[in-house]
Motif scaffolding. Structure first.
Motif, mmCIF file in Angstrom:
data_model
loop_
_atom_site.group_PDB
_atom_site.id
_atom_site.type_symbol
_atom_site.label_atom_id
_atom_site.label_comp_id
_atom_site.label_asym_id
_atom_site.label_seq_id
_atom_site.Cartn_x
_atom_site.Cartn_y
_atom_site.Cartn_z
ATOM 1 N N LEU A 70 -37.670 43.302 -75.816
ATOM 2 C CA LEU A 70 -39.046 43.376 -76.301
ATOM 3 C C LEU A 70 -39.664 41.982 -76.383
ATOM 4 O O LEU A 70 -38.980 41.002 -76.687
ATOM 5 N N SER A 71 -40.944 41.913 -76.137
ATOM 6 C CA SER A 71 -41.636 40.625 -76.245
ATOM 7 C C SER A 71 -41.813 40.217 -77.706
ATOM 8 O O SER A 71 -41.913 39.031 -78.027
ATOM 9 N N HIS A 72 -41.858 41.203 -78.584
ATOM 10 C CA HIS A 72 -41.997 40.913 -80.017
ATOM 11 C C HIS A 72 -41.025 41.818 -80.772
ATOM 12 O O HIS A 72 -41.251 43.018 -80.892
ATOM 13 N N TYR A 73 -39.927 41.242 -81.235
ATOM 14 C CA TYR A 73 -38.909 42.046 -81.909
ATOM 15 C C TYR A 73 -38.797 41.668 -83.389
ATOM 16 O O TYR A 73 -37.720 41.429 -83.917
ATOM 17 N N TYR A 74 -39.942 41.649 -84.042
ATOM 18 C CA TYR A 74 -39.995 41.348 -85.473
ATOM 19 C C TYR A 74 -40.674 42.502 -86.212
ATOM 20 O O TYR A 74 -41.472 43.244 -85.636
ATOM 21 N N PHE A 75 -40.337 42.634 -87.471
ATOM 22 C CA PHE A 75 -40.998 43.628 -88.315
ATOM 23 C C PHE A 75 -41.233 43.013 -89.686
ATOM 24 O O PHE A 75 -40.665 41.963 -90.020
ATOM 25 N N THR A 76 -42.084 43.639 -90.460
ATOM 26 C CA THR A 76 -42.441 43.098 -91.769
ATOM 27 C C THR A 76 -41.806 43.912 -92.887
ATOM 28 O O THR A 76 -41.539 45.104 -92.735
ATOM 29 N N LEU A 77 -41.579 43.241 -93.992
ATOM 30 C CA LEU A 77 -41.062 43.859 -95.207
ATOM 31 C C LEU A 77 -41.924 43.405 -96.378
ATOM 32 O O LEU A 77 -42.642 42.403 -96.263
ATOM 33 N N PRO A 78 -41.872 44.121 -97.502
ATOM 34 C CA PRO A 78 -42.685 43.695 -98.653
ATOM 35 C C PRO A 78 -42.403 42.266 -99.092
ATOM 36 O O PRO A 78 -43.283 41.592 -99.638
ATOM 37 N N TRP A 79 -41.183 41.774 -98.854
ATOM 38 C CA TRP A 79 -40.821 40.432 -99.294
ATOM 39 C C TRP A 79 -40.708 39.427 -98.133
ATOM 40 O O TRP A 79 -40.344 38.279 -98.345
ATOM 41 N N ALA A 80 -41.016 39.878 -96.911
ATOM 42 C CA ALA A 80 -40.936 38.968 -95.760
ATOM 43 C C ALA A 80 -41.931 39.417 -94.693
ATOM 44 O O ALA A 80 -41.999 40.597 -94.357
ATOM 45 N N ARG A 100 -43.909 49.563 -77.701
ATOM 46 C CA ARG A 100 -44.976 49.316 -78.678
ATOM 47 C C ARG A 100 -44.578 49.685 -80.100
ATOM 48 O O ARG A 100 -45.111 49.133 -81.063
ATOM 49 N N TYR A 101 -43.657 50.625 -80.247
ATOM 50 C CA TYR A 101 -43.277 51.093 -81.584
ATOM 51 C C TYR A 101 -41.748 51.072 -81.733
ATOM 52 O O TYR A 101 -41.105 52.127 -81.751
ATOM 53 N N PRO A 102 -41.170 49.885 -81.831
ATOM 54 C CA PRO A 102 -39.700 49.798 -81.908
ATOM 55 C C PRO A 102 -39.111 50.487 -83.132
ATOM 56 O O PRO A 102 -37.982 50.982 -83.077
ATOM 57 N N MET A 103 -39.873 50.531 -84.233
ATOM 58 C CA MET A 103 -39.352 51.218 -85.417
ATOM 59 C C MET A 103 -39.209 52.719 -85.153
ATOM 60 O O MET A 103 -38.243 53.348 -85.587
ATOM 61 N N LEU A 104 -40.169 53.279 -84.430
ATOM 62 C CA LEU A 104 -40.061 54.696 -84.067
ATOM 63 C C LEU A 104 -38.904 54.921 -83.102
ATOM 64 O O LEU A 104 -38.201 55.935 -83.187
ATOM 65 N N THR A 105 -38.702 53.987 -82.195
ATOM 66 C CA THR A 105 -37.570 54.090 -81.271
ATOM 67 C C THR A 105 -36.254 54.077 -82.040
ATOM 68 O O THR A 105 -35.345 54.866 -81.759
ATOM 69 N N LEU A 106 -36.164 53.194 -83.029
ATOM 70 C CA LEU A 106 -34.970 53.153 -83.875
ATOM 71 C C LEU A 106 -34.783 54.468 -84.620
ATOM 72 O O LEU A 106 -33.671 55.005 -84.697
ATOM 73 N N PHE A 107 -35.875 54.974 -85.171
ATOM 74 C CA PHE A 107 -35.795 56.209 -85.945
ATOM 75 C C PHE A 107 -35.323 57.371 -85.077
ATOM 76 O O PHE A 107 -34.410 58.115 -85.455
ATOM 77 N N PHE A 108 -35.919 57.527 -83.908
ATOM 78 C CA PHE A 108 -35.551 58.652 -83.049
ATOM 79 C C PHE A 108 -34.156 58.474 -82.446
ATOM 80 O O PHE A 108 -33.451 59.463 -82.209
ATOM 81 N N SER A 109 -33.753 57.230 -82.219
ATOM 82 C CA SER A 109 -32.375 56.992 -81.770
ATOM 83 C C SER A 109 -31.396 57.437 -82.842
ATOM 84 O O SER A 109 -30.393 58.105 -82.556
ATOM 85 N N GLY A 110 -31.695 57.053 -84.084
ATOM 86 C CA GLY A 110 -30.852 57.489 -85.195
ATOM 87 C C GLY A 110 -30.850 58.995 -85.344
ATOM 88 O O GLY A 110 -29.814 59.603 -85.628
ATOM 89 N N LEU A 111 -32.005 59.612 -85.128
ATOM 90 C CA LEU A 111 -32.111 61.070 -85.233
ATOM 91 C C LEU A 111 -31.249 61.754 -84.177
ATOM 92 O O LEU A 111 -30.545 62.733 -84.467
ATOM 93 N N PRO A 129 -37.992 56.695 -71.401
ATOM 94 C CA PRO A 129 -39.262 57.431 -71.245
ATOM 95 C C PRO A 129 -39.568 58.352 -72.425
ATOM 96 O O PRO A 129 -40.736 58.627 -72.708
ATOM 97 N N LEU A 130 -38.516 58.823 -73.110
ATOM 98 C CA LEU A 130 -38.720 59.767 -74.207
ATOM 99 C C LEU A 130 -39.071 59.080 -75.520
ATOM 100 O O LEU A 130 -39.985 59.513 -76.231
ATOM 101 N N ILE A 131 -38.325 58.026 -75.862
ATOM 102 C CA ILE A 131 -38.503 57.409 -77.187
ATOM 103 C C ILE A 131 -38.729 55.902 -77.109
ATOM 104 O O ILE A 131 -38.684 55.224 -78.133
#
Length: 204
Positions: free
Chosen positions: A139-149, A37-48, A30-32
């Motif tokens: 997650l229904s969509h567990y992909y992210f983009t990079l400058p080279w992919a 919708r924002y798995p990158m933010l979830t990763l960031f806050f988990s790391g934090l 519920p917190l992060i």
């Protein structure tokens, strides 16, 4: 006693880690979780969260003053003994060698203190990883983009570890350095200017 407890933790956590991860998830999602919708933010806050816990436990159990003194004493000792050997001052070398056991004892005491946070970190961090892996895999969509992919899976293995672990390491390394250095500065601020004068061995 410390080693026995560590071994028990390593044997117990693979079994109870996922269970604890489930209960941690009841609080963390519920917190992060952001509803996935924002798995990158979830990763960031988990790391934090992990970095904050790690830094706080380490700072609580580590005597930075003693560690700084131990490191400085060791550095000066090595310089002095190298200088004495270069000059052929055998009496000075013998005196310094008599000091070595005490220096090694202090280093051992300081280094053993840095192991204590591991007990608490394993108990807290392992379940967070368990929850994070389960959360991302659901997650229904567990992909992210990079400058080279254009499409990289969180669970792909570009270099030995899965991509989500690499992302966590990048986030935690950057944030962790800032937090740890800040805590060290607070611990050291009132004493560092007098350290060298107090701990440098006499050259007599």
């Amino acid at each position: 006693m410390l080693m026995i407890f560590m071994m028990l933790i390593f044997f117990i956590m693979p079994t109870f880690g996922p269970i604890l991860g489930y209960y941690f998830g009841l609080v963390l999602e519920p917190l992060i979780g952001f509803n996935g919708r924002y798995p990158m933010l979830t990763l960031f806050f988990s790391g934090l969260i992990v970095v904050c816990l790690s830094s706080l436990f380490t700072n609580f159990f580590t005597d930075w003053i003693k560690m700084g003194e131990s490191q400085e004493i060791s550095r000066v000792f090595q310089q002095e003994i190298a200088k004495a050997r270069k000059e052929g001052n055998t009496n000075r070398v013998k005196k310094l060698m008599k000091m070595q056991p005490e220096i090694m004892k202090k280093q051992t005491e300081v280094s053993s203190g840095t192991m204590k946070p591991m007990l608490f970190l394993i108990i807290f961090i392992w379940p967070i990883f368990m929850w994070l892996k389960t959360f991302l895999s659901g997650l229904s969509h567990y992909y992210f983009t990079l400058p080279w992919a254009n499409s990289v899976s969180f669970f792909s293995k570009p270099f030995l570890m899965q991509a989500w672990l690499w992302l966590y390491l990048i986030f935690s390394t950057i944030v962790g350095q800032v937090i740890r250095q800040g805590l060290k500065y607070i611990s050291w601020s009132n004493w560092w200017k007098n350290v060298k004068a107090k701990i440098k061995p006499s050259s007599r």
